[in-house]
Write a protein that holds these residues in place. Sequence first.
Motif, PDB file in Angstrom:
ATOM      1  N   GLN A 228      15.475  14.242   1.447  1.00 18.26           N
ATOM      2  CA  GLN A 228      16.219  13.327   0.584  1.00 18.26           C
ATOM      3  C   GLN A 228      17.271  12.567   1.381  1.00 18.26           C
ATOM      4  O   GLN A 228      17.531  11.391   1.108  1.00 18.26           O
ATOM      5  CB  GLN A 228      16.898  14.108  -0.554  1.00 18.26           C
ATOM      6  N   ALA A 231      15.524   9.732   3.040  1.00 26.98           N
ATOM      7  CA  ALA A 231      15.076   8.786   2.015  1.00 26.98           C
ATOM      8  C   ALA A 231      16.230   7.940   1.499  1.00 26.98           C
ATOM      9  O   ALA A 231      16.092   6.747   1.271  1.00 26.98           O
ATOM     10  CB  ALA A 231      14.423   9.547   0.855  1.00 26.98           C
ATOM     11  N   ARG A 232      17.411   8.571   1.312  1.00 26.70           N
ATOM     12  CA  ARG A 232      18.587   7.842   0.813  1.00 26.70           C
ATOM     13  C   ARG A 232      19.125   6.878   1.860  1.00 26.70           C
ATOM     14  O   ARG A 232      19.628   5.805   1.531  1.00 26.70           O
ATOM     15  CB  ARG A 232      19.709   8.828   0.442  1.00 26.70           C
ATOM     16  N   ILE A 239      16.926   4.520  -2.732  1.00 31.91           N
ATOM     17  CA  ILE A 239      15.858   5.167  -3.489  1.00 31.91           C
ATOM     18  C   ILE A 239      16.420   5.814  -4.767  1.00 31.91           C
ATOM     19  O   ILE A 239      17.554   6.298  -4.794  1.00 31.91           O
ATOM     20  CB  ILE A 239      15.158   6.222  -2.606  1.00 31.91           C
ATOM     21  N   ASN A 240      15.638   5.795  -5.841  1.00 32.06           N
ATOM     22  CA  ASN A 240      15.997   6.496  -7.078  1.00 32.06           C
ATOM     23  C   ASN A 240      15.610   7.962  -6.923  1.00 32.06           C
ATOM     24  O   ASN A 240      14.444   8.283  -6.666  1.00 32.06           O
ATOM     25  CB  ASN A 240      15.242   5.900  -8.270  1.00 32.06           C
ATOM     26  N   LEU A 241      16.583   8.876  -7.076  1.00 34.23           N
ATOM     27  CA  LEU A 241      16.331  10.304  -6.966  1.00 34.23           C
ATOM     28  C   LEU A 241      16.578  10.963  -8.321  1.00 34.23           C
ATOM     29  O   LEU A 241      17.645  10.803  -8.915  1.00 34.23           O
ATOM     30  CB  LEU A 241      17.239  10.931  -5.899  1.00 34.23           C
ATOM     31  N   GLY A 269      11.515  11.070  -5.738  1.00 34.95           N
ATOM     32  CA  GLY A 269      12.157   9.836  -5.311  1.00 34.95           C
ATOM     33  C   GLY A 269      11.208   8.674  -5.532  1.00 34.95           C
ATOM     34  O   GLY A 269      10.013   8.783  -5.237  1.00 34.95           O
ATOM     35  N   ARG A 271      11.080   4.523  -4.735  1.00 37.05           N
ATOM     36  CA  ARG A 271      11.699   3.336  -4.150  1.00 37.05           C
ATOM     37  C   ARG A 271      11.832   2.246  -5.226  1.00 37.05           C
ATOM     38  O   ARG A 271      10.932   2.082  -6.056  1.00 37.05           O
ATOM     39  CB  ARG A 271      10.856   2.804  -2.999  1.00 37.05           C
ATOM     40  N   HIS A 338       7.749  10.281  -4.097  1.00 39.36           N
ATOM     41  CA  HIS A 338       8.123  11.274  -3.085  1.00 39.36           C
ATOM     42  C   HIS A 338       8.623  12.529  -3.799  1.00 39.36           C
ATOM     43  O   HIS A 338       9.458  12.444  -4.710  1.00 39.36           O
ATOM     44  CB  HIS A 338       9.228  10.723  -2.179  1.00 39.36           C
TER      45      HIS A 338
END
Length: 354
Positions: A228, A231-232, A239-241, A269, A271, A338
């Motif tokens: 994460q 990804a962030r 990214i939306n988590l 996650g 995008r 993800h």
Amino acid sequence: MASISFRNVTRRFGNTIAVNNVSFDIADNEFFCFFGPPLSGKSTILKMILGLEMPDSGEILIGGKPVNALSPAERNVAMVFQNLALFPHMTAEQNVRFPLVERKVPEDKIRARVAAVSEKLHIGHLLHKPPAQLSGGERQRVAIARALVRDPAAYLMDDPISALDARLREETRVELKRIQRELGHTLVYVTHDQEEAMSIADRMAIMENGHIRQTGKPSEIYDHPESQYVARLLGSPAINLLALNNGSAGAGTIDLGGLAVPAGASGIGIRPEDLKAEPWTSGKAGTPAKVFEVEPLGGYTVVTLTAGEEKLRALMRGHPDIRVDTDVALSCDPRRIHFFKPDGLALAPVQSGQ
């Protein structure tokens, strides 16, 4: 030209571990970028390659040879510092030729090298001026020319264009990529600007608190983040988590459409460019949501949405006909989702039929 390698290198400053048991290999003639937030260890790695900092443990190799015991001069690497460090009492030409003068290179060779580098960086008409009479971008190019005028084993650059305005940064990074390709030398670059890192690097290393979290080609890291954190760090908007709950995200915020969720997954996650928002109509497939804000940015638009208790962001091309407070249907390609474990590390999605 040379490869650069770290073998279990650690560097401490008192009780702070700036670089923690780091290992990596940079190939000869590679444009390699260290990317991460401030105080993640990027600049300390550069200084250890140069020889300004010595590791507390581990081994540094340049061209396959250990250099821990060698001075900066003996390592034969050139560095462009973040503050440029131009001599204010010298002209641009005197600054550029300084490394060669110090090494007592013959005058005819100095003139030839300065002329060649000045042409590459388009600074020939500036050579008579002192740094105080140059713009930020011109000073930047002079500092880069001073490094390029040598024939070192590798070039090191510590966030060298961060002080420039956005348009000049774009132009300069294109030039750097072109110059590195033409020179055929190893270039190690440090930046905290994700766009810069992804656009110029052949490969990059993502740093966090003295550790390397992931290494690879920028596109590979973006499409397949190993955590994460990674990804962030890459992607704008971020990214939306969302947390997973019984196969749905955010207590039902987004229906995953029957996608098999891998065992151990606790979050997903998505995008922003993979999240689709379409005007809601009766019988429309997708999860209902409401438009919270619309940010038109020219060629694309950022749409912030509320679904349940979650706020999500979608990146859409052009100027979609979506307005604040209207209802939309959210959907996404399951193959672009993800999955992450509770510790933040990534999981591979379960393929259909498994």
